[in-house]
Design an enzyme around this catalytic site. Structure first.
Site, PDB file in Angstrom:
ATOM      1  N   SER A  87       3.490  -2.142  10.301  1.00 21.48           N
ATOM      2  CA  SER A  87       4.942  -2.182  10.522  1.00 21.48           C
ATOM      3  C   SER A  87       5.577  -3.534  10.195  1.00 21.48           C
ATOM      4  O   SER A  87       6.499  -3.969  10.874  1.00 21.48           O
ATOM      5  CB  SER A  87       5.279  -1.746  11.954  1.00 21.48           C
ATOM      6  OG  SER A  87       4.909  -0.395  12.151  1.00 21.48           O
ATOM      7  N   GLY A 101       2.552   2.285  10.720  1.00 18.23           N
ATOM      8  CA  GLY A 101       3.526   3.365  10.552  1.00 18.23           C
ATOM      9  C   GLY A 101       4.250   3.740  11.836  1.00 18.23           C
ATOM     10  O   GLY A 101       4.947   4.751  11.881  1.00 18.23           O
ATOM     11  N   GLU A 139      -5.226  -4.961  10.640  1.00 15.83           N
ATOM     12  CA  GLU A 139      -4.189  -3.956  10.832  1.00 15.83           C
ATOM     13  C   GLU A 139      -4.468  -3.203  12.129  1.00 15.83           C
ATOM     14  O   GLU A 139      -5.272  -2.258  12.135  1.00 15.83           O
ATOM     15  CB  GLU A 139      -4.187  -2.957   9.674  1.00 15.83           C
ATOM     16  CG  GLU A 139      -3.904  -3.570   8.329  1.00 15.83           C
ATOM     17  CD  GLU A 139      -3.358  -2.541   7.352  1.00 15.83           C
ATOM     18  OE1 GLU A 139      -2.236  -2.718   6.882  1.00 15.83           O
ATOM     19  OE2 GLU A 139      -4.043  -1.533   7.095  1.00 15.83           O
ATOM     20  N   LYS A 193       0.086   4.238  -0.294  1.00 19.73           N
ATOM     21  CA  LYS A 193      -0.571   5.430   0.279  1.00 19.73           C
ATOM     22  C   LYS A 193      -0.353   6.622  -0.673  1.00 19.73           C
ATOM     23  O   LYS A 193      -0.254   6.415  -1.876  1.00 19.73           O
ATOM     24  CB  LYS A 193      -0.072   5.681   1.699  1.00 19.73           C
ATOM     25  CG  LYS A 193      -0.166   4.415   2.555  1.00 19.73           C
ATOM     26  CD  LYS A 193       0.009   4.642   4.012  1.00 19.73           C
ATOM     27  CE  LYS A 193      -0.106   3.310   4.733  1.00 19.73           C
ATOM     28  NZ  LYS A 193      -0.093   3.438   6.178  1.00 19.73           N
ATOM     29  N   ASN A 217       0.868  -1.184   0.000  1.00 20.23           N
ATOM     30  CA  ASN A 217       0.000   0.000   0.000  1.00 20.23           C
ATOM     31  C   ASN A 217       0.902   1.231   0.000  1.00 20.23           C
ATOM     32  O   ASN A 217       1.494   1.565   1.016  1.00 20.23           O
ATOM     33  CB  ASN A 217      -0.891  -0.036   1.259  1.00 20.23           C
ATOM     34  CG  ASN A 217      -1.702   1.229   1.447  1.00 20.23           C
ATOM     35  OD1 ASN A 217      -1.806   2.052   0.526  1.00 20.23           O
ATOM     36  ND2 ASN A 217      -2.283   1.387   2.631  1.00 20.23           N
ATOM     37  N   HIS A 234      -9.523   1.184   5.011  1.00 17.27           N
ATOM     38  CA  HIS A 234      -8.231   1.358   5.704  1.00 17.27           C
ATOM     39  C   HIS A 234      -8.430   2.300   6.885  1.00 17.27           C
ATOM     40  O   HIS A 234      -9.229   3.235   6.824  1.00 17.27           O
ATOM     41  CB  HIS A 234      -7.191   1.920   4.731  1.00 17.27           C
ATOM     42  CG  HIS A 234      -5.807   1.904   5.295  1.00 17.27           C
ATOM     43  ND1 HIS A 234      -5.369   2.856   6.190  1.00 17.27           N
ATOM     44  CD2 HIS A 234      -4.781   1.038   5.121  1.00 17.27           C
ATOM     45  CE1 HIS A 234      -4.121   2.565   6.533  1.00 17.27           C
ATOM     46  NE2 HIS A 234      -3.734   1.474   5.902  1.00 17.27           N
ATOM     47  N   GLU A 248      -6.784   4.692   7.963  1.00 14.49           N
ATOM     48  CA  GLU A 248      -6.599   6.122   7.656  1.00 14.49           C
ATOM     49  C   GLU A 248      -7.864   6.702   7.031  1.00 14.49           C
ATOM     50  O   GLU A 248      -8.208   7.859   7.277  1.00 14.49           O
ATOM     51  CB  GLU A 248      -5.370   6.305   6.739  1.00 14.49           C
ATOM     52  CG  GLU A 248      -4.079   6.097   7.525  1.00 14.49           C
ATOM     53  CD  GLU A 248      -2.902   5.581   6.709  1.00 14.49           C
ATOM     54  OE1 GLU A 248      -2.946   5.636   5.460  1.00 14.49           O
ATOM     55  OE2 GLU A 248      -1.929   5.114   7.336  1.00 14.49           O
TER      56      GLU A 248
HETATM   57  P1  PGA Z   1       2.903   0.260   7.598  1.00 14.95           P
HETATM   58  O1  PGA Z   1       1.432   0.482   6.985  1.00 14.95           O
HETATM   59  O2  PGA Z   1       3.442  -1.027   7.044  1.00 14.95           O
HETATM   60  O3  PGA Z   1       3.687   1.458   7.140  1.00 14.95           O
HETATM   61  O4  PGA Z   1       2.752   0.209   9.074  1.00 14.95           O
HETATM   62  C1  PGA Z   1       0.554  -0.592   6.777  1.00 14.95           C
HETATM   63  C2  PGA Z   1      -0.739  -0.075   6.196  1.00 14.95           C
HETATM   64  O5  PGA Z   1      -1.190   1.006   6.577  1.00 14.95           O
HETATM   65  O6  PGA Z   1      -1.371  -0.753   5.342  1.00 14.95           O
END
Ligand code: PGA
Length: 252
Positions: free
Chosen positions: A211, A173, A167, A11, A9, A95, A97
Site C-alpha cells: 500500500s 492491497g 512486504e 500483477k 508490480n 511474492h 500471493e
Molecule cells: P500494493 O501491492 O502496493 O497494491 O499493496 C504491493 C505488492 O504486492 O507488491
C-alpha cells in the site's frame, strides 16, 4: 553504495494498451528523479517485450515469477534464461500471493533465486509476515527465516544480484501501510539478519512494499534502511507511480 529502486508490480493487470499508456510518462519523468534511482516494472510476462521495446534501457523490466528449473517438460513455465533472452534484468521471487495462492514453498523459492542469479537476473526476494504473526510477536523471526531459506543457495559472488523486498502480507492491497518507524525497524532487522547470514548487508537494497502511495512514500523512503519500494496498485497509474519515484531522496 547500494542502489535505490522503485519497482512496479502490475500483477495480473493491464494490457498492451496499458504499456503504451504507462511507459512513455515513466521515460519522460526519469530526468526528474534522483540520479541513483532505478525504475523497474514487472508486467505480466506476455507484455515483457512490449515494455522492453518501448522503455529499454532506461526502465528495468522483470518477470513476476519464474520456474525452479532451467528448461524441459514443464508446461506453462518460463525459465530464467527465457526472461533474460526477452530483455528482462529482474525477477520477482516469492511474492506473498505466490506463497499463499500457489503454495510456493521456501525450497522452491530458493531454487528460483538460484535460477535467476545464475541467468544474470537481479532477484527480488519478497518476504513478509501475516497479521497473526505480527500480533503474536513473531514477525522478525518469520521474516528472517524466509530470508535465510530463500537465499540459502546464493553463491558468495552473487550477492550483487540480490534485492530483498519486505512486504507485510497485511499491508498488500489493503490500504494499510506499516508506519515508517515499524518498516524501518524491520528493515534494520533484515539487514542485521543478512549480515549474520554472511551476506554483504550494507550493499543489498531493501525495498518496502504494501500500500505504498504518493502520499506515504516520502516518509518511508526517508528511512535509513529503506532503499525504495515495490509498488502494486499505485504502479498502474503513471502520475502516481512517478510521484512515488520522485519521493526517493537524492540529487537529480
Ligand atoms: P500494493 O501491492 O502496493 O497494491 O499493496 C504491493 C505488492 O504486492 O507488491
Amino acid at each position: 553504495m547500494r542502489r535505490k529502486i522503485v519497482a512496479g508490480n502490475w500483477k495480473m493487470n493491464g494490457s498492451r494498451g496499458l504499456v503504451e499508456q504507462l511507459v512513455p510518462p515513466i521515460l519522460s519523468g526519469m530526468a526528474s528523479l534522483a540520479k541513483d534511482v532505478d525504475v523497474v516494472v514487472f508486467p505480466p510476462a506476455l507484455f515483457v517485450r512490449d515494455v522492453v521495446e518501448s522503455g529499454s534501457p532506461d526502465v528495468g523490466v522483470g518477470v513476476q515469477n519464474l520456474a525452479c528449473w532451467s528448461g524441459g517438460a514443464y508446461t506453462g513455465e518460463i525459465s530464467a534464461d527465457m526472461a533474460r533472452d526477452s530483455g528482462c534484468g529482474y525477477a520477482l521471487v516469492g511474492h506473498s500471493e505466490r506463497r499463499q495462492l500457489f503454495a510456493e514453498t521456501d525450497s522452491q523459492i530458493a531454487a528460483k533465486i538460484v535460477q535467476a542469479v545464475n541467468s544474470d537476473l537481479t532477484a527480488v526476494l519478497c518476504v513478509g509476515e501475516t497479521l497473526e504473526q505480527r500480533r503474536a510477536g513473531t514477525a522478525e523471526h518469520v521474516v528472517a527465516a524466509q530470508m535465510r531459506a530463500g537465499l540459502a543457495d546464493v553463491g558468495s559472488d552473487q550477492w550483487s544480484r540480490i534485492v530483498v523486498a519486505y512486504e507485510p502480507v497485511w499491508a498488500i492491497g489493503t490500504g494499510k501501510t506499516a508506519t515508517a518507524d515499524d518498516a524501518q525497524a524491520m528493515h534494520a532487522a533484515i539487514r542485521q539478519a543478512l549480515s549474520a547470514f554472511g551476506a554483504p548487508a550494507e550493499n543489498i537494497s531493501l525495498l518496502y512494499g504494501g500500500s505504498v502511495k504518493a502520499d506515504n512514500a516520502a516518509a518511508l523512503f526517508a528511512q535509513h534502511d529503506i532503499d525504495g519500494g515495490l509498488i502494486g496498485g499505485a504502479s498502474l497509474k503513471a502520475d502516481e507511480f512517478m510521484s512515488i519515484c520522485r519521493a526517493v531522496p537524492g540529487e537529480c
